[in-house]
Structure formats: C-alpha cells, structure tokens
Design an enzyme around this catalytic site. Structure first.
Site, PDB file in Angstrom:
ATOM      1  CG  ASP A  26      -0.407  -0.424   2.751  1.00  0.00           C
ATOM      2  OD1 ASP A  26       0.834  -0.246   2.516  1.00  0.00           O
ATOM      3  OD2 ASP A  26      -0.925  -0.947   3.478  1.00  0.00           O
ATOM      4  CG  ASP A  48      -9.171  -2.264  11.773  1.00  0.00           C
ATOM      5  OD1 ASP A  48      -8.184  -3.299  11.828  1.00  0.00           O
ATOM      6  OD2 ASP A  48      -9.721  -1.657  11.715  1.00  0.00           O
ATOM      7  CG  HIS A 105      -6.469  -3.091   8.926  1.00  0.00           C
ATOM      8  ND1 HIS A 105      -7.134  -2.261  10.175  1.00  0.00           N
ATOM      9  CD2 HIS A 105      -5.214  -2.543   8.068  1.00  0.00           C
ATOM     10  CE1 HIS A 105      -5.355  -1.168  10.339  1.00  0.00           C
ATOM     11  NE2 HIS A 105      -4.889  -1.923   9.287  1.00  0.00           N
ATOM     12  CD  GLU A 124      -8.831   0.712   7.325  1.00  0.00           C
ATOM     13  OE1 GLU A 124      -8.976  -0.362   8.975  1.00  0.00           O
ATOM     14  OE2 GLU A 124      -8.109   1.678   7.379  1.00  0.00           O
TER      15      GLU A 124
END
Length: 272
Positions: A72, A141, A143, A148
C-alpha cells in the site's frame, strides 16, 4: 494453515527473516527467474527487515534477482515525505541490500489517475508471474494492508478511505496531528494477496490478540479481513506470546506441539 508461536517480537522478526531467506535460496533465482516477494510496512516487519539486512551483509542471501511488490501507499503525500511508504521501504530495507530499484514496485499515491495506477499494479504482478510469498501485518481490527473492516474479500488493488481507528493509530507518525494524517490510500485487495502462492502474516503484541483470535478460531468474516487467509492453501501466521492471549489454551498447546516440525523450515540450508 500454520501458526508459529514465539516468545517475543524479536523472535518473530528473526523467524520470519529466516523463512524468507530459505524460500529465496530454495527458489534459486536468476536473471531469467526472479523470486517475487510481497512486502508490508509498519512497525511489525521492522525486526524482520533488520535481520534480512544482516543476512545480506553476512553473504547468506542476495536480492539481485528478487522483485518486490508493496501492499500500500498513502494518497497525497510526496514520495520523499519521511512517512511515505516509499521512504519507509528505502530507509528500512532497500538501500541496505542489493535489490535494483527497477525491481521494487510501490503504488504511486500521487498518480494523475489513481484507478489506472491500481489497475496497472495488478497487471505488473501478473506480468511478473504472480507473487511467490506475500508477507503482511495486521491492525488491531484485523485489517490486512488497508483492507479495513467491511472490505470485500474478493477485492483487488484500489483506492480506499481509511477508517478512523487507522487514522488515529497512524497519528503517531505525523507528530500526533490528525490533520496531517492521510485519509485515503492505495492498497492491494484481499484477493490480490490471496492470489499469492504463499502468505505469511506477522502478528505481535497483546493489542492484536483479539484479531489473532478472529483470524484463527472464528469463521471467515469481512469485518476481520485477515480471517480470509484461513482459506488460503499455504498460510503461515507468525506471532508472539502476547498475541495469543485471546486464544484457547487448547489451540495454543496444539500449535506449540508442532513447533519442532515448523522450526525445521528456518534451519540453515546445507551449503552446495
């Protein structure tokens, strides 16, 4: 699926680096046969990168015939910004090894057409023959990359709006100033990573223990995108003791009982 449980962060980095080293050496890359490696950014892989640099300096491994694809990049910050992922990769790995710049691939968050940039990235991966080993980390979380919670498990490389939790977590890299943190990024999709021939996920710290529990002990769920890798035929999760705090004792004991087998994967290879 393999779950490698080690004592601490440093051992996770060393085990992962040895695994990458052995994968590249067994592949025996050359000018007509490159090893294709997917890479993450963030604090979790830093220990692994330091060890890879150490192995290179000792002459144990070369990256001359390795091509890399990063997961990313932020949208809208300069390539040479100290917190861009271009800067991260060059400062923490690439400039310390013998990889050629033309063999490193990082998404351009300042491209004139971001959708075309994402589509082109997918095509470059295909043209390289696909990714042999994709290394990743996760957020608290669950991801992976910037996929996400709620991201499609069939997603490909695309533009993504960052969750508020991710923006808050990244504020420490921008002097704690939320107004400086990018709110969008380009990211490989879950399916992009799933296409790799092998995936290795690094998970460290008690703050990621619930995410590891969701990844290992519960079902596949797009709210915890890391859980998708339960369905990959060659997934290796590498974690420290703190990250196992939410796992059942039975689960931990089962995988710890396999460590005598799994540690053979990182034994030094016999010299030719």
């Amino acid at each position: 699926m393999k779950l490698i449980i080690l004592n601490d962060y440093d051992q996770v980095g060393e085990w992962a680096a040895k695994y990458i080293r052995n994968k590249i050496l067994r592949f025996n890359p050359g000018p007509d046969r490159f090893f294709i490696l997917g890479l993450p950014t963030g604090g979790t892989p830093l220990g692994c990168y330091k060890k890879l640099i150490e192995f290179y300096k000792k002459g144990e491994i070369s990256f001359k015939y390795v091509k890399t694809f990063n997961m990313d990049e932020y949208v809208g910050i300069a390539r040479n910004h100290p917190e861009s992922y271009h800067s991260f990769m060059w400062n923490n790995l690439f400039k310390h090894i013998d990889i050629k710049s033309e063999n490193t691939h990082i998404l351009d968050g300042n491209a004139a057409n971001l959708v075309e940039e994402c589509d082109s990235f997918e095509e470059k991966i295909k043209a390289a023959g696909g990714i042999d080993l994709f290394v990743g980390g996760i957020g608290p979380d669950g991801h992976i990359a910037f996929n996400e919670p709620g991201s499609s498990l069939l997603s490909r490389t695309r533009v993504k709006t960052l969750a508020q939790d991710t923006i808050l977590a990244n504020a420490r890299f921008f002097d704690g100033d939320l107004s400086k943190v990018p709110t969008m990024a380009l990211t490989v999709g879950v399916a992009t990573v799933m296409d790799a021939r092998e995936v290795m996920i690094l998970i460290t710290g008690a703050h990621k223990a619930f995410a590891l529990y969701k990844a290992i002990e519960e079902g596949v769920n797009h709210m915890w995108t890391v859980s998708a890798f339960q369905q990959h035929p060659q997934t290796v999760f590498v974690c420290d003791e703190d990250a196992t705090l939410e796992l059942r004792v039975k689960t931990v004991k089962y995988f710890q009982g396999m460590m005598h087998v799994h540690n053979k994967l990182v034994d030094p290879l016999p010299s030719k």
